[in-house]
Design a protein around this motif. Structure first.
Motif, PDB file in Angstrom:
ATOM      1  N   TYR A   8       0.833  -1.208   0.000  1.00  0.00           N
ATOM      2  CA  TYR A   8       0.000   0.000   0.000  1.00  0.00           C
ATOM      3  C   TYR A   8       0.868   1.259   0.000  1.00  0.00           C
ATOM      4  O   TYR A   8       0.555   2.233  -0.676  1.00  0.00           O
ATOM      5  N   CYS A   9       1.957   1.250   0.757  1.00  0.00           N
ATOM      6  CA  CYS A   9       2.884   2.385   0.769  1.00  0.00           C
ATOM      7  C   CYS A   9       3.814   2.362  -0.445  1.00  0.00           C
ATOM      8  O   CYS A   9       4.501   3.342  -0.730  1.00  0.00           O
ATOM      9  N   GLU A  10       3.855   1.219  -1.134  1.00  0.00           N
ATOM     10  CA  GLU A  10       4.620   1.064  -2.365  1.00  0.00           C
ATOM     11  C   GLU A  10       6.112   1.323  -2.160  1.00  0.00           C
ATOM     12  O   GLU A  10       6.779   1.873  -3.033  1.00  0.00           O
ATOM     13  N   GLU A  11       6.617   0.954  -0.976  1.00  0.00           N
ATOM     14  CA  GLU A  11       8.055   1.059  -0.755  1.00  0.00           C
ATOM     15  C   GLU A  11       8.464   0.166   0.410  1.00  0.00           C
ATOM     16  O   GLU A  11       7.624  -0.342   1.151  1.00  0.00           O
ATOM     17  N   ARG A  13       9.886  -0.519   4.018  1.00  0.00           N
ATOM     18  CA  ARG A  13       9.834   0.234   5.272  1.00  0.00           C
ATOM     19  C   ARG A  13      10.452  -0.610   6.388  1.00  0.00           C
ATOM     20  O   ARG A  13      10.482  -1.831   6.315  1.00  0.00           O
ATOM     21  N   PRO A  14      10.937   0.063   7.467  1.00  0.00           N
ATOM     22  CA  PRO A  14      11.611  -0.652   8.562  1.00  0.00           C
ATOM     23  C   PRO A  14      10.682  -1.667   9.235  1.00  0.00           C
ATOM     24  O   PRO A  14       9.506  -1.387   9.454  1.00  0.00           O
ATOM     25  N   GLU A  17       7.950  -1.086  12.027  1.00  0.00           N
ATOM     26  CA  GLU A  17       6.632  -0.492  11.757  1.00  0.00           C
ATOM     27  C   GLU A  17       5.565  -1.571  11.553  1.00  0.00           C
ATOM     28  O   GLU A  17       4.385  -1.247  11.428  1.00  0.00           O
ATOM     29  N   GLY A  63       2.343   2.444  10.058  1.00  0.00           N
ATOM     30  CA  GLY A  63       2.515   3.131   8.772  1.00  0.00           C
ATOM     31  C   GLY A  63       1.123   3.421   8.242  1.00  0.00           C
ATOM     32  O   GLY A  63       0.374   4.174   8.848  1.00  0.00           O
ATOM     33  N   CYS A  64       0.759   2.739   7.149  1.00  0.00           N
ATOM     34  CA  CYS A  64      -0.571   2.957   6.583  1.00  0.00           C
ATOM     35  C   CYS A  64      -1.647   2.207   7.372  1.00  0.00           C
ATOM     36  O   CYS A  64      -2.832   2.383   7.120  1.00  0.00           O
TER      37      CYS A  64
END
Ligand SMILES: [Zn+2]
Lengths: 99, 182
Positions: A8-11, A13-14, A17, A63-64
């Protein structure tokens, strides 16, 4: 720190999270009342718990905040693929080829 | 005879200021968490006077307000001019959920040339300008607290956190800022 790709964030992430949410693709039976004790036990408690590739739910909680699914190797902790809730399982044979 | 109760700012009087960074509480501001589907966005954007961003890690400014993308159907709207974004949304007839969180959150402004390094003291995100340019915003973590981080300009960040976590977050920033002095 492990990086996890959130669909969903399209990247990437650590990992801190994220939260793991157990095995994926377990459908809730539509006829709960009619379930035998044994069938309920299987649905509710029994998981495949494989050594190796495992389909599982994750949540990008800090995150999201969305749930998504992942294909992860339980031995190496490698994420083979992540995909949005509702999307079909990626094909293990095809995904495993480039390892 | 009772005096009128005043809401105290949780970080009242706190300040860190050195050669590399300034950490200070942001003024009180009305805030709202908005949940809505895609089809409701044009009407809500119009009512709020700010175009709700639809891409991850994006924020938008308009009408004295900041709208931050939190998830595919979730935004934080901060009003910097004492307006009432939740009331503006109440006039919109399309299905949505607008929850006023003005008093749940508070904010900390981190500015100065070393602001990214100080925030990285507790936040694992890549804050390089390529990955997190001015205008970028996201929910993430800072130490053990969840925050929403907005990069207002290259050297100025806004950290939104829960009011009850703010003493912890501010203290953590204060400790991280020691290394940037000089
Ligand atoms: Zn995400």
């Amino acid at each position: 720190m492990l990086l996890i790709h959130c669909p969903y964030c399209e990247e990437e992430r650590p990992e801190i999270e994220f939260a793991n949410a157990g095995e994926a693709h377990i459908a809730r039976p539509s006829d709960m009342d009619g379930l035998s004790d044994q069938a309920f036990e299987e649905f509710f408690f029994i998981r495949s718990n494989p050594k190796g590739l495992h389909y599982e739910r994750w949540r990008h909680i800090h995150g999201c905040a969305r749930f998504f699914n992942a294909l992860r190797d339980t031995v190496t902790d490698r994420f083979v693929a992540t995909y949005k809730t509702g999307e079909p399982k990626p094909d293990i044979a095809a995904e495993g080829k480039d390892q | 005879m009772a005096d009128q109760l005043q809401r105290a700012h949780p970080l009242s009087g706190r300040l860190v200021s050195n050669a590399g960074v300034t950490v200070e509480p942001a003024p009180e501001a009305p805030r709202m968490i908005l949940r809505a589907g895609k089809s409701a966005l044009p009407a809500l954007s119009k009512a709020l006077g700010v175009k709700l961003p639809t891409k991850p890690k994006k924020s938008a400014n308009g009408n004295g307000r900041i709208a931050i993308w939190l998830g595919p159907d979730e935004w934080l709207v901060i009003d910097l001019q004492s307006g009432d974004p939740a009331a503006d949304c109440a006039a919109v007839k399309v299905l949505h959920s607008a929850v006023d969180v003005s008093h749940r959150n508070t904010a900390i402004i981190v500015s100065g040339t070393h602001s990214a390094a100080v925030i990285n003291g507790g936040c694992p995100l890549d804050l390089s300008l390529d990955a997190f340019p001015a205008g970028a915003a996201t929910r993430t973590v800072f130490g053990k607290a969840e925050i929403i981080l907005l990069r207002e300009t290259e050297d100025r960040f806004r950290i939104e956190c829960w009011r009850s976590f703010s003493d912890y977050v501010f203290g953590f920033l204060e400790a991280a800022a020691v290394d940037t002095d000089g």
